[in-house]
Design a protein around this motif. Structure first.
Motif, PDB file in Angstrom:
ATOM      1  N   LEU A 322      65.543 -50.538  43.979  1.00 33.03           N
ATOM      2  CA  LEU A 322      66.527 -50.024  44.939  1.00 33.03           C
ATOM      3  C   LEU A 322      66.685 -50.990  46.105  1.00 33.03           C
ATOM      4  N   GLU A 323      65.577 -51.538  46.592  1.00 35.22           N
ATOM      5  CA  GLU A 323      65.635 -52.476  47.718  1.00 35.22           C
ATOM      6  C   GLU A 323      66.354 -53.766  47.339  1.00 35.22           C
ATOM      7  N   ILE A 324      66.142 -54.235  46.117  1.00 39.49           N
ATOM      8  CA  ILE A 324      66.804 -55.458  45.671  1.00 39.49           C
ATOM      9  C   ILE A 324      68.296 -55.223  45.464  1.00 39.49           C
ATOM     10  N   LYS A 325      68.634 -54.147  44.764  1.00 36.51           N
ATOM     11  CA  LYS A 325      70.019 -53.937  44.356  1.00 36.51           C
ATOM     12  C   LYS A 325      70.875 -53.299  45.435  1.00 36.51           C
ATOM     13  N   SER A 326      70.277 -52.454  46.268  1.00 36.30           N
ATOM     14  CA  SER A 326      71.062 -51.768  47.291  1.00 36.30           C
ATOM     15  C   SER A 326      70.942 -52.442  48.652  1.00 36.30           C
ATOM     16  N   THR A 327      69.697 -52.679  49.127  1.00 32.97           N
ATOM     17  CA  THR A 327      69.531 -53.255  50.465  1.00 32.97           C
ATOM     18  C   THR A 327      69.929 -54.727  50.500  1.00 32.97           C
ATOM     19  N   LEU A 328      69.450 -55.530  49.548  1.00 31.40           N
ATOM     20  CA  LEU A 328      69.772 -56.963  49.556  1.00 31.40           C
ATOM     21  C   LEU A 328      71.171 -57.233  49.025  1.00 31.40           C
ATOM     22  N   LEU A 329      71.474 -56.701  47.845  1.00 33.78           N
ATOM     23  CA  LEU A 329      72.774 -56.992  47.218  1.00 33.78           C
ATOM     24  C   LEU A 329      73.883 -56.055  47.697  1.00 33.78           C
ATOM     25  N   GLY A 330      73.519 -54.938  48.294  1.00 34.89           N
ATOM     26  CA  GLY A 330      74.545 -53.990  48.701  1.00 34.89           C
ATOM     27  C   GLY A 330      75.348 -53.480  47.521  1.00 34.89           C
ATOM     28  N   ARG A 331      74.668 -53.371  46.360  1.00 34.76           N
ATOM     29  CA  ARG A 331      75.282 -52.924  45.094  1.00 34.76           C
ATOM     30  C   ARG A 331      76.405 -53.856  44.636  1.00 34.76           C
ATOM     31  N   ARG A 332      76.360 -55.108  45.079  1.00 37.49           N
ATOM     32  CA  ARG A 332      77.394 -56.061  44.709  1.00 37.49           C
ATOM     33  C   ARG A 332      77.063 -56.773  43.399  1.00 37.49           C
ATOM     34  N   VAL A 333      78.089 -57.319  42.794  1.00 32.47           N
ATOM     35  CA  VAL A 333      77.932 -58.185  41.623  1.00 32.47           C
ATOM     36  C   VAL A 333      77.389 -59.536  42.103  1.00 32.47           C
ATOM     37  N   LEU A 334      76.562 -60.187  41.292  1.00 31.18           N
ATOM     38  CA  LEU A 334      76.090 -61.520  41.647  1.00 31.18           C
ATOM     39  C   LEU A 334      77.261 -62.494  41.729  1.00 31.18           C
ATOM     40  N   ARG A 335      77.019 -63.692  42.239  1.00 24.75           N
ATOM     41  CA  ARG A 335      78.115 -64.609  42.542  1.00 24.75           C
ATOM     42  C   ARG A 335      78.503 -65.538  41.390  1.00 24.75           C
ATOM     43  N   SER A 336      77.541 -65.987  40.603  1.00 29.80           N
ATOM     44  CA  SER A 336      77.719 -67.173  39.768  1.00 29.80           C
ATOM     45  C   SER A 336      78.514 -66.897  38.494  1.00 29.80           C
ATOM     46  N   PRO A 337      79.458 -67.778  38.147  1.00 26.78           N
ATOM     47  CA  PRO A 337      80.301 -67.556  36.973  1.00 26.78           C
ATOM     48  C   PRO A 337      79.734 -68.109  35.670  1.00 26.78           C
ATOM     49  N   VAL A 338      78.583 -68.790  35.701  1.00 23.78           N
ATOM     50  CA  VAL A 338      77.992 -69.349  34.485  1.00 23.78           C
ATOM     51  C   VAL A 338      76.527 -68.913  34.397  1.00 23.78           C
ATOM     52  N   PRO A 339      76.004 -68.662  33.177  1.00 22.93           N
ATOM     53  CA  PRO A 339      74.636 -68.144  33.028  1.00 22.93           C
ATOM     54  C   PRO A 339      73.568 -69.030  33.656  1.00 22.93           C
ATOM     55  N   ALA A 340      73.723 -70.361  33.604  1.00 21.88           N
ATOM     56  CA  ALA A 340      72.693 -71.252  34.156  1.00 21.88           C
ATOM     57  C   ALA A 340      72.516 -71.024  35.655  1.00 21.88           C
ATOM     58  N   LEU A 341      73.622 -70.861  36.368  1.00 18.74           N
ATOM     59  CA  LEU A 341      73.531 -70.623  37.807  1.00 18.74           C
ATOM     60  C   LEU A 341      73.189 -69.168  38.127  1.00 18.74           C
ATOM     61  N   ILE A 342      73.444 -68.250  37.173  1.00 17.33           N
ATOM     62  CA  ILE A 342      72.978 -66.873  37.332  1.00 17.33           C
ATOM     63  C   ILE A 342      71.458 -66.859  37.402  1.00 17.33           C
ATOM     64  N   ALA A 343      70.807 -67.638  36.527  1.00 21.95           N
ATOM     65  CA  ALA A 343      69.343 -67.721  36.543  1.00 21.95           C
ATOM     66  C   ALA A 343      68.859 -68.268  37.881  1.00 21.95           C
ATOM     67  N   GLN A 344      69.532 -69.295  38.390  1.00 24.25           N
ATOM     68  CA  GLN A 344      69.180 -69.858  39.703  1.00 24.25           C
ATOM     69  C   GLN A 344      69.295 -68.800  40.791  1.00 24.25           C
ATOM     70  N   GLU A 345      70.377 -68.027  40.735  1.00 19.97           N
ATOM     71  CA  GLU A 345      70.628 -67.006  41.753  1.00 19.97           C
ATOM     72  C   GLU A 345      69.600 -65.878  41.691  1.00 19.97           C
ATOM     73  N   ILE A 346      69.208 -65.467  40.478  1.00 15.85           N
ATOM     74  CA  ILE A 346      68.237 -64.387  40.340  1.00 15.85           C
ATOM     75  C   ILE A 346      66.867 -64.829  40.851  1.00 15.85           C
ATOM     76  N   TYR A 347      66.447 -66.055  40.523  1.00 19.36           N
ATOM     77  CA  TYR A 347      65.164 -66.540  41.034  1.00 19.36           C
ATOM     78  C   TYR A 347      65.184 -66.638  42.564  1.00 19.36           C
ATOM     79  N   ALA A 348      66.313 -67.047  43.123  1.00 24.90           N
ATOM     80  CA  ALA A 348      66.418 -67.100  44.592  1.00 24.90           C
ATOM     81  C   ALA A 348      66.333 -65.698  45.186  1.00 24.90           C
ATOM     82  N   LEU A 349      66.989 -64.729  44.551  1.00 26.21           N
ATOM     83  CA  LEU A 349      66.968 -63.348  45.032  1.00 26.21           C
ATOM     84  C   LEU A 349      65.557 -62.769  44.962  1.00 26.21           C
TER      85      LEU A 349
END
Length: 467
Positions: A322-349
């Motif tokens: 809940l803290e990751i998806k609601s407080t940090l992300l605000g229930r938003r979709v992640l940013r990256s349009p390609v899977p490789a950068l999705i992995a980068q974004e998730i590790y950063a999150l």
């Protein structure tokens, strides 16, 4: 003008000293959280992964890593907006604002490896010997569970991750399945894996076995009660406590005075506890029957009633999500349009979430045994954001402040001791907001009283959702 004999100028100016890295490295910071992720740590993972820049650019690799981490705290803006947050307190340094294309190429240049290495350095229970709520009978209490993250509906993500079917056709967004091992006392992430949603939670969870060891107990819901997975967990030396599916009929090998009985599941010797749990609120009473299996075989040292109470700690992993998806992300979709950068974004999150959890745990320990549950995660995030915008406390003073500005804000606003509350499960983002009105769904939260009765004799079948 004057006040009590002290002359005042027409305008008052407050000055403060900002200490950051030099030159183009100055935007590379995380405010006060930089003390947990110092320059030397980021430089080390960049060197280890071979991602240090070959020539000095407008966007050095270190700055890009901090930008990606800060993006986990400012989910409401794009990467250029995150850049503006990082440099807001650095006026007068003559920094050049990069282009969106430049930021994209910088992200691609850095890749996923440094963020994964940084997460590996920081992941863990974030607990000390005396951290409140972390230990139970000399065991670190942990839990494994999964969730899904929505990613942009781009052609690259749809091809690489696929899109799921729903009752209304194809789902709106491709999704990534995230499965984490969480320390229940601190909600810190000990390990995490992610991948396509087509692979089930148990398949992903097998990769978390690497982080289990003697001295742990892992709490699992009934989706993780497969013979293969439970045998793998037991093989690490860690203990487990799992809720059993209703179709299981484990043999009764021996009965104990506390109402539990010894059995065997997938070649692993376990103790099974059947119980009836009643939840009473002003809205009514609900009763369900549950069965738990554990490798804690000593019924004298680990009475059935205490084991059942421990299982309720499993919900801490849900709170972490809940803290990751609601407080940090605000229930938003992640940013990256390609899977490789999705992995980068998730590790950063995951890394920035872990950094905040470390700051909270450090504060609780330094304050002398404060339960981390009483420190507000939302307040910690808001304070961390403010300090990034101010570029404050980036470099520690000669005298180390173990609590810091974030910690003082937390200690000044401690939440009360947790009370038992229940709320009906409901879809948080329904396709139609009018469905609740027509169905009459009660979404209120109620103070509750919990009654646990151990059932002895013939084992009953599980018939309700998780308590």
């Amino acid at each position: 003008a004057s006040y009590e004999g002290v002359p005042l100028s027409e305008h008052s100016v407050i000055t403060r000293v900002i200490t950051v890295a030099k030159g183009v490295f100055a935007p590379g910071h995380l405010g006060e959280l930089t003390r947990i992720v110092p320059f030397e740590m980021v430089d080390a993972v960049l060197t280890e992964t071979g991602r240090t820049q070959q020539r000095l650019r407008l966007l050095p690799s270190r700055v890009v890593v901090y930008l990606l981490l800060a993006a986990g705290l400012f989910a409401e803006v794009g990467y250029l907006g995150v850049w503006d947050k990082l440099v807001a307190g650095l006026g007068g340094l003559g920094l050049t604002r990069p282009s969106a294309t430049g930021l994209w190429h910088a992200r691609v240049r850095v890749g996923v490896a440094p963020l994964r290495a940084l997460f590996d350095l920081l992941r863990g229970p974030a607990a000390g010997i005396r951290t409140a709520g972390v230990w139970w009978c000399a065991l670190v209490v942990t839990a494994i569970d999964g969730t899904v993250l929505d990613v942009p509906d781009s052609s690259g993500n749809a091809t690489g991750l696929g899109k799921n079917r729903s009752q209304h056709g194809t789902a709106g967004y491709p999704q990534v399945r995230l499965v984490a091992l969480v320390a229940c006392g601190t909600r810190a992430v000990i390990d995490a894996v992610f991948g396509t949603r087509s692979d089930g939670e148990t398949s992903h969870a097998l990769r978390l076995v690497r982080s289990l060891h003697t001295g742990m107990i892992v709490l699992l819901d009934r989706g993780f009660d497969s013979n293969t997975f439970l045998a793998a967990v037991a093989g690490t030396g860690a203990q487990f406590l799992v809720r059993l599916n209703g179709n299981r009929k484990p043999p009764v090998l021996a009965r104990h005075h506390d109402g539990s009985y010894t059995s065997i599941i997938g070649g692993v010797r376990v103790r099974v506890i059947a119980c009836e749990i009643t939840i009473s609120t002003t809205a009514g009473t609900r009763t369900g029957v549950y069965r738990l299996a554990t490798t804690l075989l000593d019924h004298r040292r680990f009475p059935a009633f205490e084991v059942v109470k421990l299982y309720h700690e499993r919900w801490e992993v849900e709170s972490a999500y809940l803290e990751i998806k609601s407080t940090l992300l605000g229930r938003r979709v992640l940013r990256s349009p390609v899977p490789a950068l999705i992995a980068q974004e998730i590790y950063a999150l995951l890394t920035v979430y872990q950094v905040i959890r470390i700051a909270i745990a450090d504060t609780a320990d330094a304050a002398g045994g404060v339960d981390p549950d009483r420190a507000g995660f939302t307040l910690a995030v808001q304070t961390a954001r403010d300090l990034i915008v101010q570029a404050a406390n980036v470099v520690a003073e000669t005298t180390i402040d173990l609590i810091g500005t974030i910690g003082r804000h937390l200690l000044d606003n401690l939440m009360p001791e947790r009370r038992l509350r229940v709320s009906p499960r409901a879809v948080k983002r329904p396709l139609s907001r009018y469905a609740y009105k027509s169905l009459g769904v009660d979404r209120k939260s109620y103070l509750a009283t919990l009654t646990i009765d151990i059932l002895a004799g013939q084992p009953a079948l599980t018939d309700q959702a998780d308590p």
